[in-house]
Write a protein that holds these residues in place. Structure first.
Motif, PDB file in Angstrom:
ATOM      1  N   PRO A 113      -3.647 -48.739 -57.117  1.00 55.73           N
ATOM      2  CA  PRO A 113      -3.258 -49.938 -56.908  1.00 55.73           C
ATOM      3  C   PRO A 113      -2.317 -49.646 -59.168  1.00 55.73           C
ATOM      4  N   PRO A 114      -0.842 -50.005 -58.705  1.00 53.63           N
ATOM      5  CA  PRO A 114      -0.556 -49.711 -60.616  1.00 53.63           C
ATOM      6  C   PRO A 114      -1.648 -50.208 -62.195  1.00 53.63           C
ATOM      7  N   GLU A 115      -2.222 -51.320 -61.475  1.00 50.55           N
ATOM      8  CA  GLU A 115      -2.377 -51.606 -63.052  1.00 50.55           C
ATOM      9  C   GLU A 115      -4.013 -51.346 -62.278  1.00 50.55           C
ATOM     10  N   VAL A 116      -4.310 -50.067 -61.747  1.00 53.67           N
ATOM     11  CA  VAL A 116      -5.639 -49.729 -61.867  1.00 53.67           C
ATOM     12  C   VAL A 116      -5.087 -48.166 -62.619  1.00 53.67           C
ATOM     13  N   GLY A 139      -5.295 -45.018 -67.624  1.00 54.39           N
ATOM     14  CA  GLY A 139      -4.762 -44.355 -68.995  1.00 54.39           C
ATOM     15  C   GLY A 139      -5.439 -44.839 -69.983  1.00 54.39           C
ATOM     16  N   ARG A 140      -5.503 -46.074 -69.906  1.00 51.75           N
ATOM     17  CA  ARG A 140      -6.422 -47.107 -71.686  1.00 51.75           C
ATOM     18  C   ARG A 140      -7.623 -46.486 -71.714  1.00 51.75           C
ATOM     19  N   LEU A 141      -8.622 -46.005 -70.519  1.00 50.14           N
ATOM     20  CA  LEU A 141      -9.756 -45.602 -70.732  1.00 50.14           C
ATOM     21  C   LEU A 141     -10.159 -44.943 -71.153  1.00 50.14           C
ATOM     22  N   LEU A 142      -9.056 -43.580 -71.238  1.00 52.79           N
ATOM     23  CA  LEU A 142      -9.214 -42.104 -71.196  1.00 52.79           C
ATOM     24  C   LEU A 142      -7.439 -42.572 -72.332  1.00 52.79           C
ATOM     25  N   PRO A 172      -1.992 -42.374 -71.040  1.00 54.93           N
ATOM     26  CA  PRO A 172      -0.867 -42.279 -70.093  1.00 54.93           C
ATOM     27  C   PRO A 172      -1.474 -41.517 -68.983  1.00 54.93           C
ATOM     28  N   VAL A 173      -1.769 -41.382 -67.803  1.00 54.72           N
ATOM     29  CA  VAL A 173      -1.907 -40.228 -66.892  1.00 54.72           C
ATOM     30  C   VAL A 173      -0.573 -40.062 -66.361  1.00 54.72           C
ATOM     31  N   LEU A 207      -3.017 -35.795 -69.198  1.00 51.27           N
ATOM     32  CA  LEU A 207      -2.651 -37.552 -69.674  1.00 51.27           C
ATOM     33  C   LEU A 207      -1.596 -36.780 -70.464  1.00 51.27           C
ATOM     34  N   GLU A 208      -1.185 -37.766 -71.015  1.00 47.58           N
ATOM     35  CA  GLU A 208       0.652 -37.238 -71.621  1.00 47.58           C
ATOM     36  C   GLU A 208      -0.223 -36.695 -73.283  1.00 47.58           C
ATOM     37  N   ASN A 209      -1.658 -37.421 -73.672  1.00 54.36           N
ATOM     38  CA  ASN A 209      -1.458 -36.283 -74.745  1.00 54.36           C
ATOM     39  C   ASN A 209      -1.954 -35.151 -75.239  1.00 54.36           C
ATOM     40  N   GLY A 210      -1.528 -34.576 -73.614  1.00 59.88           N
ATOM     41  CA  GLY A 210      -2.499 -32.989 -73.014  1.00 59.88           C
ATOM     42  C   GLY A 210      -3.943 -32.954 -72.555  1.00 59.88           C
ATOM     43  N   LYS A 211      -4.513 -33.986 -72.672  1.00 61.33           N
ATOM     44  CA  LYS A 211      -5.943 -33.913 -72.367  1.00 61.33           C
ATOM     45  C   LYS A 211      -5.541 -33.702 -70.887  1.00 61.33           C
ATOM     46  N   ARG A 212      -7.284 -33.461 -69.645  1.00 56.72           N
ATOM     47  CA  ARG A 212      -7.218 -33.641 -68.494  1.00 56.72           C
ATOM     48  C   ARG A 212      -9.354 -34.104 -68.379  1.00 56.72           C
TER      49      ARG A 212
END
Length: 330
Positions: free
Chosen positions: A37-40, A45-48, A51-52, A72-77
């Motif tokens: 689900p998109p909300e999950v 993304g917020r958890l990490l 965004p993914v 993630l958008e910040n480059g982390k995995r």
């Protein structure tokens, strides 16, 4: 040790890399990232903290939940596991227990670090550090097997006494011979798989009833090649929902038993491994009987909707324990 033709697949001659190895460690009911689900996924993304940007669903493993590597958008995995209590309640409960265990594992334990997790009552999500490595080759290669056996020894040292309170752990997934005595259909299926078990059923049940599981070590409880990741210089043990507290030799016995599917002689390893070489052989026999009883009973009791890959894996691992036990001349 002789082999009955109907007693499951026999490994090749003793030695590493000669046998057929484990059945494929892949279930048929993995959830894909695109089905989340998109909300999950937004919550992940917020958890990490970002965004993914990209997710790669992982094929291996048996659970009905999600397993995905994400960038993630910040480059982390990270590595994400998730399950819905509505679609896969048992898996969601396992994830809840894995959160509790992973939060308490010492940093010295060679396990992926839990970055964060959440449980909204329906979705249970775990975010781990991503381990860039590979599963051990099957059939086993000697160098990889030796590395893993050394890591299991170190792990038992770090996890004794257990850093996790027994109250949050599940019961050990062991035993089943006595239960099968009251279920003719299940017992019949197991006896078809192993004529040797049919002739020694009462002895196997007696071993189960007399077994001592006293100990102070936190055990993984599901230590097979598909729960091990290798990097260039480290061994990581993943997936801890089935951890329990008991004798420090139990994990190495189940691991070495499974290695017999690669043609490895488990007795030779047990005679030399620091966690088993000084043990009374009766203690090893008890673990093997308990291990085989759980696996074969569970596989035999599985209904028509059960994942055939899980059933095949349980049968193979259970029969491997019986073959080792059979050499003990019960």
């Amino acid at each position: 040790m002789t082999h009955d033709p109907d007693d499951g697949p026999v490994p090749a001659s003793p030695g590493v890399g000669l046998g057929p190895g484990l059945p494929e460690a892949t279930g048929s009911r993995r959830m894909d990232w695109t089905a989340m689900p998109p909300e999950v996924t937004t919550r992940i993304g917020r958890l990490l903290g970002s965004p993914v940007a990209h997710a790669s669903s992982q094929r291996g493993g048996f659970s009905e939940g999600l397993a995905a590597r994400v960038r993630l958008e910040n480059g982390k995995r990270a590595f994400i596991k998730a399950a819905s209590s509505l679609m896969a309640p048992a898996v969601a409960d396992f994830h809840r227990r894995e959160i509790a265990v992973s939060e308490r594992l010492p940093r010295e334990v060679a396990a992926p670090r839990l970055l964060d997790a959440y449980d909204d009552g329906t979705w249970v999500v775990l975010a781990f550090e991503e381990i860039v490595g590979h599963l051990p080759a099957q059939p086993w290669q000697r160098e990889e097997l030796d590395r893993v056996l050394a890591a299991v020894t170190d792990m038992a040292e770090v996890l004794t006494p257990s850093p996790v309170n027994e109250a949050i752990l599940g019961k050990p997934r062991l035993g089943g011979w006595r239960t099968m005595a009251d279920d003719a259909a299940v017992r019949g299926k197991v006896e078809e798989l192993s004529p040797w078990a049919a002739h020694h059923f009462d002895r196997l049940a007696a071993l189960e009833e007399s077994a001592s599981l006293d100990g102070a070590t936190l055990l993984h409880g599901d230590l097979y090649p598909f729960n091990i990741m290798l990097t260039a210089d480290r061994v990581f043990v993943v997936d801890w929902p089935h951890a329990w507290i008991g004798p420090r030799h139990c994990d190495v016995v189940t691991l070495v038993s499974s290695a017999s599917l690669s043609g490895v002689d488990p007795r030779r390893i047990a005679e030399n491994h620091p966690l088993t070489r000084d043990l009374d052989p009766a203690r090893i026999n008890e673990v093997l009987a308990l291990h085989a009883g759980f696996l074969l009973r569970t596989a035999a009791a599985a209904g028509p909707d059960a994942d055939p890959s899980i059933v095949a894996m349980m049968n193979a691992l259970g029969l491997a324990s019986l073959r080792w036990l059979r050499g003990a001349q019960l």
